[in-house]
Write an enzyme that holds these catalytic residues in place. Structure first.
Site, PDB file in Angstrom:
ATOM      1  N   SER A  27       1.405  -0.926  -0.481  1.00  0.00           N
ATOM      2  CA  SER A  27       0.295  -0.440   0.011  1.00  0.00           C
ATOM      3  C   SER A  27       0.837   1.063   0.126  1.00  0.00           C
ATOM      4  CB  SER A  27      -1.108  -0.402   1.123  1.00  0.00           C
ATOM      5  OG  SER A  27      -0.427   0.337   2.553  1.00  0.00           O
ATOM      6  N   ASP A  28       0.234   2.144  -0.304  1.00  0.00           N
ATOM      7  CA  ASP A  28       1.100   3.225  -0.114  1.00  0.00           C
ATOM      8  C   ASP A  28       0.782   4.094   0.948  1.00  0.00           C
ATOM      9  OD1 ASP A  28       2.355   5.983  -0.443  1.00  0.00           O
ATOM     10  OD2 ASP A  28       1.184   6.186  -2.060  1.00  0.00           O
ATOM     11  N   TRP A  29       1.685   5.000   2.131  1.00  0.00           N
ATOM     12  CA  TRP A  29       1.827   5.212   3.266  1.00  0.00           C
ATOM     13  C   TRP A  29      -0.187   5.327   4.127  1.00  0.00           C
ATOM     14  CZ3 TRP A  29       5.811   6.583   5.800  1.00  0.00           C
ATOM     15  CH2 TRP A  29       5.635   7.410   7.560  1.00  0.00           C
ATOM     16  N   ALA A  30      -0.300   4.604   4.848  1.00  0.00           N
ATOM     17  CA  ALA A  30      -1.403   4.379   5.915  1.00  0.00           C
ATOM     18  C   ALA A  30      -3.154   4.195   4.130  1.00  0.00           C
ATOM     19  CB  ALA A  30      -1.450   5.333   6.126  1.00  0.00           C
ATOM     20  N   SER A  31      -2.575   3.717   3.247  1.00  0.00           N
ATOM     21  CA  SER A  31      -3.676   4.424   2.177  1.00  0.00           C
ATOM     22  C   SER A  31      -4.552   3.154   2.256  1.00  0.00           C
ATOM     23  CB  SER A  31      -3.203   3.693   0.941  1.00  0.00           C
ATOM     24  OG  SER A  31      -2.817   2.778   0.486  1.00  0.00           O
TER      25      SER A  31
END
Length: 740
Positions: free
Chosen positions: A278-282
């Site tokens: 995932s991207d940051w906390a997505s």
């Protein structure tokens, strides 16, 4: 005693690796893992330093690693720091090593031009070399995974992350994606000078509505496949180790929970075997986006869609176990994600030696590598685009009697790194400013004057008069204007793309002195500078060039390097033209020219043409194109025989130089509308003054395929025009036919 035990366990692991395939080793390991340990492998935490999102304060990170509840870290580098955390992982029951990721976007200790600037070089070998050098430096500091390359196609310079990619064209973008993957991953994972690459952001992120970062994307499936997916497919075919989800929703479904993208397309149709992060906390952001009402639902949506690793949100760690025990998530889905991650750890060689990227000698060797800096200088030179050079003002003579340097960026250091550089305490002392680069180039008897003139982004004009007086003392004025480093990049969307603050007013005041002006524009995106284009005789687009910026610019200014870069993206005249790109569809009412205003597809207050076209860039010399020849006028879909294209390129100017020869085609009639022109080939060549070279291209039917209305990859017989030249405004053309 602890060290002895660790050595014994390492020997045991090494023996277990011997004679096994990676698949067999991983399957055996999976059978030994508890559900909690499996979920741990899907969990990535950030270190406590610089990050691109909110870092969760968690004093128990180390103990979680020791229990095998963390699979990867990011924003942790340096041999000492990495070794400490890897040693903690070796205390876990199964001693599964950590992966260490970092945003190594355009260099590590040595900073290269921003990716968009480097894309302007159109030099694939160069881009592979800079990516490999970045991998060599980063791996020496304990990193074995980079979140690059960003391969998003972008046609909207309002989006700040345009600086991180390769521009607007899927063909060029695909070639650059492959070059950078090959550079980062070197001769193969497991080599200590190679890191895992990550193709991001999957998918469509560069088409965010309004150019506003993180915003929604809505587009047809046809446009997605034709324009935005090709660089990802090219990266997958090149063996990129990982993919990263995009933040955006695509056609109503967030990319992090998009089953079509991740399971149907990437892992299904494309048969991709790496893992998706995932991207940051997505994953947590699925709640805000409105497809999950809580963190448990967010975890369910992401894992079932095919997102394998959770970066920093902790949704998997907190909820995945209960989802499995409740029967909502089959354990087979978890096993598939874990298997993909463990295989990459195996390929990195971490099971045989968890500390293979923790050698202090390599770290010291790559801390200040002079060869790497020389490559940065070359990359900087090749990334500078010459936009104007009226009356051959450039190159400047090194024996000038006097030269004035004016502008807020003349003596800037850190700005030259651009966005997405890796920060070190000694950064400002390691980057060459424009002032330093020019000073070392000039004859000692040349008088060098300097005036800042104004700040980058405020309304203060109090320094104008001093700058004007400085200009009047010099034979030539070089002005350095543009953005600060933090005006482009993630979360740096802009609605106004003109020169910030009062910089254009300063430019006008200096131009009014009558002195010859050379304008350098430093930026991470295409800016709008129409007045300068109409008045200033010489303009160089210098992007952000990295550690050797000042030296690279000086080399070009004084002719030690003849500029050869070409724009990888269209430069608009006004924000109202955006999105703007060369390979657009025709309309039923195209204007014949800018004066054709009656019921045609145009603006009544602005030309429809851009300020500078895709592929454009001048040289100090001049190249002529002639003798465009095709081996046949009829290319068969069924035959393997290619269409051979020959063209003569002559350097009829006064300098040796490099030219990017560009080949485009147009399909005149299709079952769906086809672009007015598409890049299908290019070659960067070096030609001595007075010399002619014949350049050869080959086209086959596969090069002419496109997606039809049913999203099928097809050929259709018909008439084509082939164009050749030095930009998308080509100079030669001829016709051929594609037959059954």
């Amino acid at each position: 005693m602890n060290k002895v035990c660790w050595i014994i366990s390492l020997i045991v692991v090494s023996l277990s690796l011997a004679g096994q395939t990676k698949e067999k080793f991983v399957d055996n390991l999976l059978q030994k893992m508890t559900l909690e340990e499996k979920i741990g492998q899907l969990n990535q935490y950030s270190g406590d330093g610089f990050a691109t999102g909110k870092v969760t304060v968690d004093p128990s990170k180390l103990s979680q690693i020791e229990r095998g509840e963390v699979g990867a870290m990011l924003n942790v580098f340096g041999v000492e720091n990495v070794r400490k955390l890897q040693q903690a992982a070796m205390k876990s029951r199964l001693k599964i090593p950590l992966i260490f990721g970092q945003d190594v976007i355009h260099g590590f200790r040595t900073t290269f031009p921003i990716p968009l600037g480097e894309a302007a070089s159109w030099d694939l070998n160069l881009m592979e070399k800079t990516a490999h050098t970045a991998a060599t430096e980063a791996s020496a500091y304990g990193i074995n995974w980079t979140f690059a390359p960003m391969v998003d196609i972008c046609r909207d310079p309002r989006w700040g992350r345009i600086m991180e990619g390769a521009g607007e064209d899927p063909f060029l973008g695909s070639k650059i994606a492959v070059a950078r993957v090959k550079g980062f991953q070197g001769k193969g994972l497991g080599q200590t000078d190679a890191v895992m690459a990550c193709a991001k952001h999957f998918a469509g992120y560069g088409a965010a509505i309004g150019g506003r970062d993180y915003n929604t994307v809505d587009m047809s499936r046809l446009q997605l496949n034709e324009v935005y997916l090709p660089p990802f497919k090219a990266a997958a075919n090149a063996g990129v180790a990982t993919f990263m989800n995009a933040f955006n929703a695509l056609n109503g479904i967030p990319s992090t929970a998009n089953t079509y993208l991740l399971r149907d397309l990437l892992k299904g149709e494309w048969k991709y075997s790496g893992f998706v992060v995932s991207d940051w906390a997505s994953i947590k952001e699925l709640i805000t986006q409105g497809v999950a009402s809580n963190r448990k639902e967010a975890a369910f949506e992401a894992i079932t869609a095919g997102c394998d690793m959770d970066m920093e949100s902790r949704c998997y760690r907190e909820n995945l176990k209960s989802l499995v025990l409740d029967g909502k998530v089959p354990v087979s889905i978890v096993d598939d994600a874990v298997r993909r991650i463990l295989i990459k750890k195996y390929e990195l060689g971490l099971f045989s030696d968890p500390f293979r990227f923790c050698q202090p000698e390599r770290e010291l060797q790559q801390t200040n590598n002079t060869q790497n800096r020389q490559l940065a200088r070359e990359a900087g030179e090749k990334s500078i685009v010459l936009l104007r050079n009226e009356n051959q003002l450039l190159p400047l003579n090194k024996t000038l009697k006097s030269l004035a340097l004016i502008g807020p960026l003349v003596k800037s250091t850190i700005d030259n790194y651009g966005s997405w550089s890796v920060h070190f305490p000694d950064d400002s002392s390691r980057v060459v400013s424009l002032y330093e680069g020019i000073k070392t180039k000039l004859n000692p008897e040349t008088k060098l004057y300097y005036s800042k003139g104004c700040n980058i982004n405020d309304s203060d004009e109090s320094r104008f008069e001093a700058a004007v007086q400085t200009a009047k003392m010099a034979d030539v004025v070089v002005m350095s204007l543009g953005e600060s480093w933090n005006m482009s990049g993630e979360s740096k969307s802009k609605s106004n793309l003109h020169l910030p603050g009062v910089q254009e007013n300063l430019l006008k005041a200096i131009y009014a002195t009558g002195k010859p002006v050379v304008l350098l524009i430093n930026a991470g995106r295409p800016l709008i500078f129409n007045w300068a284009s109409d008045h200033v005789p010489a303009i160089l687009y210098t992007w952000w060039l990295g550690s050797e910026a000042g030296n690279a610019i000086a080399d070009v200014l004084f002719g030690d390097y003849n500029p050869s870069a070409k724009l990888p993206v269209t430069f608009p005249r006004a924000e109202g033209q955006i999105p703007m790109y060369y390979d657009h569809f025709n309309t039923g009412r195209p204007p014949k020219d800018d004066n054709d205003m009656i019921y045609t597809s145009r603006y009544i207050d602005l030309p429809i043409t851009p300020a500078y076209v895709f592929g454009y860039g001048l040289s100090y010399t001049h190249f002529s194109f002639s003798n465009l020849k095709l081996s046949t006028s009829r290319l068969s879909i069924k035959s393997s025989e290619p269409l051979v294209v020959d063209v003569d390129v002559t350097n009829d100017g006064g300098y040796d130089g490099e030219e990017v020869v560009q080949l485009y085609v147009r399909d005149w009639v299709g079952s769906v509308v086809r672009p007015v022109k598409e890049l299908k080939g290019f070659e960067k060549i070096s030609i001595k003054k007075g010399e002619t070279k014949t350049i050869h291209f080959k086209l086959n039917a596969n090069n002419l395929k496109f997606f039809n209305a049913k999203i099928k990859w097809v050929n259709e017989p018909g008439k084509y025009t082939l164009f050749m030249g030095d930009s998308s405004n080509t100079v030669l053309e001829t016709n051929f036919e594609l037959t059954e």
